[in-house]
Design a protein around this motif. Sequence first.
Motif, mmCIF file in Angstrom:
data_model
loop_
_atom_site.group_PDB
_atom_site.id
_atom_site.type_symbol
_atom_site.label_atom_id
_atom_site.label_comp_id
_atom_site.label_asym_id
_atom_site.label_seq_id
_atom_site.Cartn_x
_atom_site.Cartn_y
_atom_site.Cartn_z
ATOM 1 N N THR A 158 -1.640 -3.175 -36.708
ATOM 2 C CA THR A 158 -3.060 -2.829 -36.768
ATOM 3 C C THR A 158 -3.187 -1.381 -36.313
ATOM 4 O OG1 THR A 158 -3.432 -3.681 -34.519
ATOM 5 C CG2 THR A 158 -3.860 -5.178 -36.341
ATOM 6 N N ILE A 159 -4.054 -0.637 -36.978
ATOM 7 C CA ILE A 159 -4.143 0.806 -36.765
ATOM 8 C C ILE A 159 -5.581 1.204 -36.472
ATOM 9 C CG2 ILE A 159 -3.591 3.055 -37.779
ATOM 10 C CD1 ILE A 159 -1.963 1.351 -39.878
ATOM 11 N N ILE A 166 -1.231 3.170 -33.794
ATOM 12 C CA ILE A 166 -1.066 1.719 -33.822
ATOM 13 C C ILE A 166 -1.696 1.089 -32.578
ATOM 14 C CG2 ILE A 166 0.623 -0.156 -33.820
ATOM 15 C CD1 ILE A 166 2.540 1.754 -35.262
ATOM 16 N N THR A 167 -2.430 0.007 -32.781
ATOM 17 C CA THR A 167 -3.041 -0.709 -31.660
ATOM 18 C C THR A 167 -2.303 -2.006 -31.335
ATOM 19 O OG1 THR A 167 -4.598 -1.802 -33.169
ATOM 20 C CG2 THR A 167 -5.318 0.248 -32.138
ATOM 21 N N SER A 168 -1.568 -2.566 -32.284
ATOM 22 C CA SER A 168 -0.779 -3.767 -31.997
ATOM 23 C C SER A 168 0.278 -3.958 -33.069
ATOM 24 C CB SER A 168 -1.663 -5.021 -31.921
ATOM 25 O OG SER A 168 -2.194 -5.331 -33.191
ATOM 26 N N VAL A 169 1.330 -4.666 -32.672
ATOM 27 C CA VAL A 169 2.438 -4.990 -33.573
ATOM 28 C C VAL A 169 2.666 -6.491 -33.514
ATOM 29 C CG1 VAL A 169 4.910 -4.707 -34.029
ATOM 30 C CG2 VAL A 169 3.559 -2.763 -33.218
ATOM 31 N N ALA A 191 14.243 -4.298 -32.653
ATOM 32 C CA ALA A 191 13.842 -3.049 -33.312
ATOM 33 C C ALA A 191 12.327 -2.941 -33.431
ATOM 34 C CB ALA A 191 14.476 -2.979 -34.700
ATOM 35 N N ALA A 192 11.669 -4.050 -33.767
ATOM 36 C CA ALA A 192 10.213 -4.031 -33.944
ATOM 37 C C ALA A 192 9.490 -3.677 -32.655
ATOM 38 C CB ALA A 192 9.732 -5.388 -34.461
ATOM 39 N N LEU A 193 9.987 -4.178 -31.522
ATOM 40 C CA LEU A 193 9.339 -3.900 -30.240
ATOM 41 C C LEU A 193 9.756 -2.540 -29.684
ATOM 42 C CD1 LEU A 193 9.481 -7.398 -28.477
ATOM 43 C CD2 LEU A 193 7.739 -6.452 -30.005
ATOM 44 N N ALA A 194 11.028 -2.182 -29.843
ATOM 45 C CA ALA A 194 11.492 -0.891 -29.328
ATOM 46 C C ALA A 194 10.840 0.271 -30.063
ATOM 47 C CB ALA A 194 13.013 -0.798 -29.455
ATOM 48 N N SER A 195 10.470 0.066 -31.316
ATOM 49 C CA SER A 195 9.915 1.153 -32.139
ATOM 50 C C SER A 195 8.523 1.584 -31.704
ATOM 51 C CB SER A 195 9.897 0.728 -33.606
ATOM 52 O OG SER A 195 11.207 0.526 -34.088
ATOM 53 N N VAL A 196 7.887 0.830 -30.824
ATOM 54 C CA VAL A 196 6.542 1.222 -30.368
ATOM 55 C C VAL A 196 6.615 2.356 -29.354
ATOM 56 C CG1 VAL A 196 5.717 -1.135 -30.713
ATOM 57 C CG2 VAL A 196 6.390 -0.403 -28.425
ATOM 58 N N PHE A 197 7.791 2.603 -28.797
ATOM 59 C CA PHE A 197 7.950 3.673 -27.828
ATOM 60 C C PHE A 197 8.383 4.957 -28.551
ATOM 61 C CE2 PHE A 197 8.907 -0.312 -25.595
ATOM 62 C CZ PHE A 197 7.928 -0.249 -24.592
ATOM 63 N N VAL A 243 8.679 -17.955 -35.444
ATOM 64 C CA VAL A 243 8.879 -17.108 -34.267
ATOM 65 C C VAL A 243 7.946 -15.909 -34.342
ATOM 66 C CG1 VAL A 243 10.537 -15.739 -32.970
ATOM 67 C CG2 VAL A 243 11.296 -17.810 -34.141
ATOM 68 N N LEU A 244 7.231 -15.644 -33.254
ATOM 69 C CA LEU A 244 6.296 -14.527 -33.201
ATOM 70 C C LEU A 244 6.625 -13.628 -32.013
ATOM 71 C CD1 LEU A 244 2.913 -16.422 -33.829
ATOM 72 C CD2 LEU A 244 4.256 -15.149 -35.507
ATOM 73 N N PHE A 245 6.684 -12.329 -32.268
ATOM 74 C CA PHE A 245 6.812 -11.319 -31.225
ATOM 75 C C PHE A 245 5.673 -10.329 -31.392
ATOM 76 C CE2 PHE A 245 11.168 -12.862 -31.330
ATOM 77 C CZ PHE A 245 11.537 -12.842 -30.002
ATOM 78 N N SER A 246 5.104 -9.859 -30.287
ATOM 79 C CA SER A 246 3.989 -8.913 -30.387
ATOM 80 C C SER A 246 4.107 -7.831 -29.332
ATOM 81 C CB SER A 246 2.645 -9.652 -30.238
ATOM 82 O OG SER A 246 2.511 -10.190 -28.918
ATOM 83 N N ALA A 247 3.427 -6.712 -29.600
ATOM 84 C CA ALA A 247 3.367 -5.601 -28.649
ATOM 85 C C ALA A 247 1.970 -5.031 -28.706
ATOM 86 C CB ALA A 247 4.396 -4.537 -28.998
ATOM 87 N N GLU A 248 1.382 -4.768 -27.530
ATOM 88 C CA GLU A 248 0.058 -4.191 -27.461
ATOM 89 C C GLU A 248 -0.088 -3.428 -26.148
ATOM 90 O OE1 GLU A 248 -2.474 -7.584 -27.708
ATOM 91 O OE2 GLU A 248 -2.262 -8.079 -25.592
ATOM 92 N N PRO A 249 -0.980 -2.432 -26.114
ATOM 93 C CA PRO A 249 -1.159 -1.672 -24.870
ATOM 94 C C PRO A 249 -1.771 -2.544 -23.785
ATOM 95 C CG PRO A 249 -2.811 -1.061 -26.492
ATOM 96 C CD PRO A 249 -1.828 -1.922 -27.209
ATOM 97 N N VAL A 250 -1.402 -2.276 -22.541
ATOM 98 C CA VAL A 250 -1.935 -3.039 -21.408
ATOM 99 C C VAL A 250 -3.371 -2.611 -21.146
ATOM 100 C CG1 VAL A 250 -1.687 -3.557 -18.963
ATOM 101 C CG2 VAL A 250 0.344 -3.290 -20.393
#
Length: 250
Positions: A158-159, A166-169, A191-197, A243-250
Amino acid sequence: MKAVLILLTALVIFAIAWLVIVRYFRNKGKTATVSHLSGFFAGVVLSVMFLVAAAIIDGPTPAAEVSSTSPSPAPNAAPSGARSNAASSSRTVEPSVEETSTPEATLDITVDQYKKNFDRIMKEADAPFRANFRTKSHSGSGDVVAATLNDHLVILLTINSKSKKITSVLLSGTGDGTTKSGADIIVVAVAALASVFPDGKSEQVGPTVIDLMQEYKVGDDEPASHVVNGVKLAHMRSKETGVLFSAEPV
């Protein structure tokens, strides 16, 4: 926080609808392109319906609530001129909704930067997957893009429509019963989670991905989550959603 939960739920609905429709059409002998396009549009429709329903259930806006609870004028009200001046003064100092609204938190990385990180990590891991974000839709205050890595792995981003960050993965994965498909999910999740950094290094989140999978127990109401460098990484899985993995800002 409530808005983030609603958005994450909408993304999960999007992913589930996508996967269900893809499986249905593939079982019917349809091509991968037809199956994924049908799944994408079904996911968009259902997630938008959820967002609309959530907005309705949310009730009246704060402005409406303030208006409905404002006390009626006292019997000995001030003269009309004084009331007019007071109202004018109040309008002058009252900030607009845009001025007081909190900017949407982002992961401080664009889609192009994310793709560059992801593809590099996949190349270093000698994996065939590449993040080609070709499917796009609009949802709420931003856009949603998707990359279908294969028949079992999809990445949704989401952008923010203003900053383009990006606001979430969300990574959605399903296995086919083989050891390789399970290994693919873990490699892509890292890779999907590391790429947010910004520096995008797999060693930043590799141990965390393993911890999340070990900590989450099938049937748990809440996903397992860890905060890494100001980013909340989460994981959950079930037979229905995969299986679901997500990343979002705190």
